[in-house]
Design an enzyme around this catalytic site. Structure first.
Site, PDB file in Angstrom:
ATOM      1  CG  ASP A 181      -2.200   0.774   1.019  1.00 34.92           C
ATOM      2  OD1 ASP A 181      -2.273   1.550   0.051  1.00 34.92           O
ATOM      3  OD2 ASP A 181      -3.137   0.604   1.829  1.00 34.92           O
ATOM      4  CG  ASP A 222      -1.893  10.273   2.591  1.00 37.93           C
ATOM      5  OD1 ASP A 222      -1.970  10.336   1.349  1.00 37.93           O
ATOM      6  OD2 ASP A 222      -2.809   9.822   3.301  1.00 37.93           O
ATOM      7  CD  GLU A 264      -5.680   2.874   2.372  1.00 34.63           C
ATOM      8  OE1 GLU A 264      -5.587   3.246   1.190  1.00 34.63           O
ATOM      9  OE2 GLU A 264      -5.396   3.613   3.339  1.00 34.63           O
TER      10      GLU A 264
END
Length: 342
Positions: A191, A194, A213
């Site tokens: 994954d 940010d 997630e």
């Protein structure tokens, strides 16, 4: 931070002449000195622009030149010793990119995402595995590489998505789609993030998929993160300025936001949608608060405390979960970061 700026010494002031010759030799020398000074000033403007961290447009460069050079070179024209008006000396900039434009930086970031995604898939995906597929812009390249390897190497891979976007990516690439009901234990999950700090604590949820997630990452034996150079920070909040996403039950967003501000400082703001009226709604039909914190916290303690607030579903703080992070760098390399050894 990573920007290279190369100044082309040939870029300067181009003199337009109709063949008129100056009548006195000292005037030619004076003009040559003026050209040399102009090139020096232009390069100094480039240097100042780089230190400022921004890009200067052609209009901005012209304004800076006019301010620095004044009427000497930007006047209506030069006159010879005899008073006869000569060819105007007009400063012009060639259309050469002196600065890395925002679009160029975005292009570099996309290449960096691709390199990071490819490295993660190549190093952590093997035959007969169940793979958790994350969400966001960086994961697109990881799925591209995964599909390529499945075709070329005839791999048997089952994919579990973390969002509607991830599900669509899996189907579009012809990969095998599954879920946690059928495959509750994953071999690896890949994954994006940010922001990543030095301890591999993550802020995730910019795309609104933080809860699923985190669930998928928690079900994986290995959780691998991919990101570009812009997401690399020493401490959280250094690069990512939008705060920590917190998914909340819709009816609770006001009391939750008030509680967060009172207990931890900062401000928790309801995330509003861009292409629809009203707030962002997650895949779980919830709202998202973006908590803009004021200072660094003990993120493990804060994460636990936030989740104890009634109405909070999940936070975008991923503490102690990432096993490795791959950063696509500006220079074309891929950086690898593992958790610090305690």
């Amino acid at each position: 931070m990573y920007t290279d700026i190369h100044v082309n010494s040939s870029v300067g002031l181009t003199r337009w002449s109709s063949g008129i010759r100056t009548q006195q030799q000292h005037q030619q020398q004076q003009q040559q000195q003026q050209q040399h000074s102009s090139r020096f000033i232009l390069q100094h403007i480039v240097h100042l622009s780089v230190l400022g961290g921004g890009c200067v447009s052609s209009m901005g460069r012209a304004m800076l030149l006019q301010r620095w050079l004044g009427p000497t070179l930007l006047s209506a024209g030069h006159r010879s010793a005899g008073g006869r008006k000569q060819t105007q000396f007009t400063p012009r900039l060639k259309h050469v990119s002196l600065f890395r434009s925002p679009s160029s930086r975005r292009g570099m970031a996309e290449e960096a995402k691709k390199r990071a995604g490819y490295a993660a898939v190549d190093n952590h995906v093997q035959n007969n595995q169940v793979v958790g597929v994350g969400s966001g812009s960086t994961i697109v390249y990881a799925v591209d590489r995964l599909a390529e390897r499945v075709r070329q190497e005839k791999l048997n891979i089952v994919c579990v998505p973390t969002s509607f976007q991830a599900r669509q990516l899996i189907l579009q690439h012809g990969l095998t789609l599954s879920d946690l009901d059928r495959h509750p234990e994953l071999d690896v999950a890949i994954d994006g993030a940010d922001e990543v700090d030095a301890a591999l604590t993550l802020i995730k949820g910019g795309g609104g998929c933080l809860t699923q997630e985190k669930i998928v990452a928690g079900c994986a034996k290995h959780f691998i993160v991919i990101a570009d150079f812009r997401k690399d920070s020493s401490v959280l909040g250094q690069q990512w300025k939008k705060g920590v996403p917190i998914e909340v039950i819709p009816m609770a967003y006001v009391p939750v936001s008030r509680t967060i501000a009172k207990r931890f400082g900062g401000e928790a703001v309801l995330r509003m949608a861009v292409s629809k009226a009203g707030p962002v709604v997650t895949d779980n039909s919830n709202f998202i608060l973006d908590w803009k914190f004021e200072h660094t916290h003990n993120w493990k303690e804060v994460n636990t405390a936030l989740k104890m607030i009634p109405g909070v579903v999940e936070t975008g703080l991923f503490v102690g979960m990432a096993e490795r992070v791959y950063f696509g760098m500006e220079d074309g390399n891929v950086g690898v970061r593992d958790p610090p050894v305690n």
